[in-house]
Design a protein around this motif. Sequence first.
Motif, PDB file in Angstrom:
ATOM      1  N   SER A 165     -92.759  -8.050 -82.784  1.00 58.53           N
ATOM      2  CA  SER A 165     -91.341  -7.678 -82.822  1.00 58.53           C
ATOM      3  C   SER A 165     -91.251  -6.159 -82.892  1.00 58.53           C
ATOM      4  O   SER A 165     -91.766  -5.550 -83.826  1.00 58.53           O
ATOM      5  CB  SER A 165     -90.716  -8.310 -84.076  1.00 58.53           C
ATOM      6  OG  SER A 165     -89.491  -7.703 -84.393  1.00 58.53           O
ATOM      7  N   TRP A 166     -90.632  -5.555 -81.896  1.00 62.76           N
ATOM      8  CA  TRP A 166     -90.454  -4.093 -81.896  1.00 62.76           C
ATOM      9  C   TRP A 166     -88.974  -3.769 -81.936  1.00 62.76           C
ATOM     10  O   TRP A 166     -88.185  -4.369 -81.186  1.00 62.76           O
ATOM     11  CB  TRP A 166     -91.012  -3.458 -80.607  1.00 62.76           C
ATOM     12  CG  TRP A 166     -92.509  -3.367 -80.534  1.00 62.76           C
ATOM     13  CD1 TRP A 166     -93.415  -3.806 -81.438  1.00 62.76           C
ATOM     14  CD2 TRP A 166     -93.275  -2.804 -79.445  1.00 62.76           C
ATOM     15  NE1 TRP A 166     -94.690  -3.552 -80.995  1.00 62.76           N
ATOM     16  CE2 TRP A 166     -94.640  -2.947 -79.791  1.00 62.76           C
ATOM     17  CE3 TRP A 166     -92.941  -2.204 -78.236  1.00 62.76           C
ATOM     18  CZ2 TRP A 166     -95.672  -2.498 -78.950  1.00 62.76           C
ATOM     19  CZ3 TRP A 166     -93.967  -1.769 -77.399  1.00 62.76           C
ATOM     20  CH2 TRP A 166     -95.310  -1.909 -77.749  1.00 62.76           C
ATOM     21  N   GLN A 167     -88.583  -2.863 -82.788  1.00 66.29           N
ATOM     22  CA  GLN A 167     -87.208  -2.379 -82.743  1.00 66.29           C
ATOM     23  C   GLN A 167     -87.150  -0.878 -82.966  1.00 66.29           C
ATOM     24  O   GLN A 167     -88.086  -0.291 -83.512  1.00 66.29           O
ATOM     25  CB  GLN A 167     -86.309  -3.113 -83.734  1.00 66.29           C
ATOM     26  CG  GLN A 167     -86.867  -3.291 -85.133  1.00 66.29           C
ATOM     27  CD  GLN A 167     -86.032  -4.266 -85.944  1.00 66.29           C
ATOM     28  OE1 GLN A 167     -84.860  -4.028 -86.150  1.00 66.29           O
ATOM     29  NE2 GLN A 167     -86.635  -5.353 -86.393  1.00 66.29           N
ATOM     30  N   GLN A 168     -86.049  -0.289 -82.503  1.00 66.57           N
ATOM     31  CA  GLN A 168     -85.827   1.134 -82.765  1.00 66.57           C
ATOM     32  C   GLN A 168     -84.628   1.243 -83.693  1.00 66.57           C
ATOM     33  O   GLN A 168     -83.580   0.648 -83.434  1.00 66.57           O
ATOM     34  CB  GLN A 168     -85.552   1.890 -81.462  1.00 66.57           C
ATOM     35  CG  GLN A 168     -85.189   3.352 -81.723  1.00 66.57           C
ATOM     36  CD  GLN A 168     -85.220   4.179 -80.457  1.00 66.57           C
ATOM     37  OE1 GLN A 168     -86.262   4.472 -79.899  1.00 66.57           O
ATOM     38  NE2 GLN A 168     -84.038   4.558 -79.992  1.00 66.57           N
ATOM     39  N   ILE A 169     -84.805   2.005 -84.767  1.00 71.43           N
ATOM     40  CA  ILE A 169     -83.759   2.110 -85.782  1.00 71.43           C
ATOM     41  C   ILE A 169     -83.234   3.541 -85.812  1.00 71.43           C
ATOM     42  O   ILE A 169     -84.010   4.503 -85.783  1.00 71.43           O
ATOM     43  CB  ILE A 169     -84.326   1.684 -87.151  1.00 71.43           C
ATOM     44  CG1 ILE A 169     -84.707   0.199 -87.053  1.00 71.43           C
ATOM     45  CG2 ILE A 169     -83.325   1.928 -88.281  1.00 71.43           C
ATOM     46  CD1 ILE A 169     -85.365  -0.396 -88.236  1.00 71.43           C
ATOM     47  N   THR A 170     -81.914   3.655 -85.830  1.00 70.69           N
ATOM     48  CA  THR A 170     -81.291   4.986 -85.869  1.00 70.69           C
ATOM     49  C   THR A 170     -80.465   5.095 -87.151  1.00 70.69           C
ATOM     50  O   THR A 170     -79.629   4.239 -87.427  1.00 70.69           O
ATOM     51  CB  THR A 170     -80.370   5.185 -84.644  1.00 70.69           C
ATOM     52  OG1 THR A 170     -81.169   4.994 -83.468  1.00 70.69           O
ATOM     53  CG2 THR A 170     -79.761   6.578 -84.613  1.00 70.69           C
ATOM     54  N   VAL A 171     -80.738   6.131 -87.915  1.00 70.70           N
ATOM     55  CA  VAL A 171     -79.981   6.379 -89.153  1.00 70.70           C
ATOM     56  C   VAL A 171     -79.153   7.642 -88.932  1.00 70.70           C
ATOM     57  O   VAL A 171     -79.702   8.676 -88.541  1.00 70.70           O
ATOM     58  CB  VAL A 171     -80.925   6.607 -90.352  1.00 70.70           C
ATOM     59  CG1 VAL A 171     -80.123   6.736 -91.648  1.00 70.70           C
ATOM     60  CG2 VAL A 171     -81.972   5.505 -90.467  1.00 70.70           C
ATOM     61  N   GLU A 172     -77.860   7.545 -89.173  1.00 68.97           N
ATOM     62  CA  GLU A 172     -77.011   8.735 -89.040  1.00 68.97           C
ATOM     63  C   GLU A 172     -76.430   9.097 -90.406  1.00 68.97           C
ATOM     64  O   GLU A 172     -75.730   8.297 -91.031  1.00 68.97           O
ATOM     65  CB  GLU A 172     -75.893   8.478 -88.039  1.00 68.97           C
ATOM     66  CG  GLU A 172     -76.430   8.374 -86.614  1.00 68.97           C
ATOM     67  CD  GLU A 172     -75.439   7.741 -85.669  1.00 68.97           C
ATOM     68  OE1 GLU A 172     -74.743   8.501 -84.978  1.00 68.97           O
ATOM     69  OE2 GLU A 172     -75.357   6.497 -85.649  1.00 68.97           O
ATOM     70  N   GLY A 173     -76.796  10.293 -90.871  1.00 69.31           N
ATOM     71  CA  GLY A 173     -76.292  10.768 -92.154  1.00 69.31           C
ATOM     72  C   GLY A 173     -75.547  12.072 -91.949  1.00 69.31           C
ATOM     73  O   GLY A 173     -74.898  12.268 -90.910  1.00 69.31           O
ATOM     74  N   ASN A 174     -75.669  12.987 -92.918  1.00 76.15           N
ATOM     75  CA  ASN A 174     -75.011  14.288 -92.801  1.00 76.15           C
ATOM     76  C   ASN A 174     -76.006  15.390 -93.071  1.00 76.15           C
ATOM     77  O   ASN A 174     -76.704  15.343 -94.094  1.00 76.15           O
ATOM     78  CB  ASN A 174     -73.931  14.442 -93.878  1.00 76.15           C
ATOM     79  CG  ASN A 174     -72.612  13.894 -93.425  1.00 76.15           C
ATOM     80  OD1 ASN A 174     -72.400  13.645 -92.235  1.00 76.15           O
ATOM     81  ND2 ASN A 174     -71.723  13.690 -94.384  1.00 76.15           N
ATOM     82  N   ALA A 175     -76.025  16.393 -92.209  1.00 74.44           N
ATOM     83  CA  ALA A 175     -76.838  17.578 -92.508  1.00 74.44           C
ATOM     84  C   ALA A 175     -76.107  18.356 -93.601  1.00 74.44           C
ATOM     85  O   ALA A 175     -74.873  18.435 -93.598  1.00 74.44           O
ATOM     86  CB  ALA A 175     -76.980  18.428 -91.259  1.00 74.44           C
ATOM     87  N   ASN A 176     -76.883  18.891 -94.541  1.00 67.86           N
ATOM     88  CA  ASN A 176     -76.252  19.732 -95.560  1.00 67.86           C
ATOM     89  C   ASN A 176     -77.333  20.605 -96.182  1.00 67.86           C
ATOM     90  O   ASN A 176     -78.519  20.433 -95.907  1.00 67.86           O
ATOM     91  CB  ASN A 176     -75.557  18.853 -96.619  1.00 67.86           C
ATOM     92  CG  ASN A 176     -74.351  19.574 -97.220  1.00 67.86           C
ATOM     93  OD1 ASN A 176     -74.272  20.801 -97.185  1.00 67.86           O
ATOM     94  ND2 ASN A 176     -73.431  18.803 -97.781  1.00 67.86           N
ATOM     95  N   HIS A 177     -76.907  21.486 -97.033  1.00 71.81           N
ATOM     96  CA  HIS A 177     -77.820  22.480 -97.619  1.00 71.81           C
ATOM     97  C   HIS A 177     -78.765  21.835 -98.635  1.00 71.81           C
ATOM     98  O   HIS A 177     -78.308  21.149 -99.553  1.00 71.81           O
ATOM     99  CB  HIS A 177     -76.973  23.581 -98.279  1.00 71.81           C
ATOM    100  CG  HIS A 177     -77.743  24.825 -98.531  1.00 71.81           C
ATOM    101  ND1 HIS A 177     -78.766  24.899 -99.448  1.00 71.81           N
ATOM    102  CD2 HIS A 177     -77.636  26.063 -97.978  1.00 71.81           C
ATOM    103  CE1 HIS A 177     -79.261  26.125 -99.447  1.00 71.81           C
ATOM    104  NE2 HIS A 177     -78.582  26.851 -98.559  1.00 71.81           N
ATOM    105  N   ALA A 178     -80.042  22.100 -98.464  1.00 71.79           N
ATOM    106  CA  ALA A 178     -81.062  21.488 -99.338  1.00 71.79           C
ATOM    107  C   ALA A 178     -80.977  22.014-100.767  1.00 71.79           C
ATOM    108  O   ALA A 178     -81.435  21.350-101.704  1.00 71.79           O
ATOM    109  CB  ALA A 178     -82.453  21.757 -98.766  1.00 71.79           C
ATOM    110  N   GLY A 179     -80.402  23.203-100.943  1.00 68.23           N
ATOM    111  CA  GLY A 179     -80.376  23.793-102.276  1.00 68.23           C
ATOM    112  C   GLY A 179     -79.078  23.580-103.022  1.00 68.23           C
ATOM    113  O   GLY A 179     -79.035  23.732-104.245  1.00 68.23           O
ATOM    114  N   THR A 180     -78.032  23.233-102.310  1.00 64.64           N
ATOM    115  CA  THR A 180     -76.722  23.174-102.979  1.00 64.64           C
ATOM    116  C   THR A 180     -76.162  21.761-103.085  1.00 64.64           C
ATOM    117  O   THR A 180     -75.188  21.537-103.788  1.00 64.64           O
ATOM    118  CB  THR A 180     -75.685  24.010-102.196  1.00 64.64           C
ATOM    119  OG1 THR A 180     -75.547  23.418-100.890  1.00 64.64           O
ATOM    120  CG2 THR A 180     -76.095  25.458-102.080  1.00 64.64           C
ATOM    121  N   THR A 181     -76.756  20.807-102.379  1.00 64.60           N
ATOM    122  CA  THR A 181     -76.159  19.467-102.338  1.00 64.60           C
ATOM    123  C   THR A 181     -76.787  18.571-103.403  1.00 64.60           C
ATOM    124  O   THR A 181     -77.976  18.250-103.312  1.00 64.60           O
ATOM    125  CB  THR A 181     -76.365  18.827-100.945  1.00 64.60           C
ATOM    126  OG1 THR A 181     -76.102  19.818 -99.949  1.00 64.60           O
ATOM    127  CG2 THR A 181     -75.468  17.619-100.751  1.00 64.60           C
TER     128      THR A 181
END
Length: 417
Positions: free
Chosen positions: A221-237
Amino acid sequence: MNTSVPSSLTLDGTPMIEQLRQLGELGADREAGGRTRIALTDDERAGRDLVVRWMRELDLDVRVDRIGNIFGTLRSDDDGSQRPLMMGSHIDTVKSAGALEGCYGVLAGLAVVRAFRQAGIGPQRSITIGVFTNEEGIRYQPDMMGSLVYAGGLSVDAALNTIGIDGTRLGDELVRIGYAGDLEPRAIVPHEYLELHIEQGPILEAENICIGVVENLQGISWQQITVEGNANHAGTTPTRLRHDAGWAAAAVSTFLRELAVTTGTTLATIGMLRIEPNVINVIPSKAVFTVDLRDPDEQRLQDAERRLAEFLEEVAEKEGVKITNERLVRFEPVVFDAGLADAIEASAERMGFTHRRMTSGAGHDAQMIARIAPAAMIFVPSRGGISHNPREHTDDDQLIDGANVLLDVVLQLLAAK
Ligand code: GLV
Ligand code: MN
């Protein structure tokens, strides 16, 4: 031609080993090691040309079908009245591959035919060597495509219209490399199909066994998974405010390992993973990855798929990301023909080789041909169980032993008619 075939013929292993070496030179990557001969690329075309040349040297009748499968046939005198015995495999590779997988089955088939030629006798039934298009499926999905089309599991047009991960259309590439043949797939339906292959796993070597009698093959079984999140600042979020697609992908990876460990039979691999924007101080906005799930049992494979789907929902909810998945490949487990497995076992026994029954972990063309004809496989050991890696290796004498078993099985099957 004399057709009274003796119960044994002599197989000369030297040309097969030399041909494996020569074919392995095509697409060779001098720096990384190994070779990359991905389906329908220029390097794979060179491999096809070489194999066709070798088929012609054996005076085989060479034909190419609409999906680019190549068939070389040694005709018997009463050709036409009976279906041929077919042997084969593929010559396309993954990236940085070894020289053996696939190629061995094809070139051992040629070695069997050569034994007939050298003895100056014709087979009781025609023998066809098949070279199937795009077995690896890394550029165009599904894998085992040529044999799947051949077996009627996918239409030729759907296969030709497949778009690859590089944006190319398979049918265009087939024309470009000169292997868009005119034979309808399945114009030659075999009486039976045998595929000799390296194990690509550790079992035979670990148990010091020469020959694997492959009686089944696990589901894929092969599948492709797409996750969509939000880009944001690594130091402030703050963590609680993140919609981190990278974390979600990592959580799925951890979940799959646990699933594999707890079931003990299911195998799970994330082989491709891309995150965006892929920058050190930015929370990933997107992750795209593939999941390869396998299990010899259909019910357990379905359970794994269901548990993964539930986990994806859970992660999406928890992290506030959107997750979608696309099914790429789904093949049920296959049980090979019991009579052929018995014949392989009997040959190995008669020839004095240690042997055992086993399951194939890898996908193979034989699993598709099994839809239209009795099929089975013979394995030989893989050193360290390594494959899909330039370090893939089987000793020459082990390769020749496997080819001798193949020849013996062929002789028994032809004698039985
Ligand atoms: C193909 O050979 C696979 O097993 O993935
Ligand atoms: Mn493979």
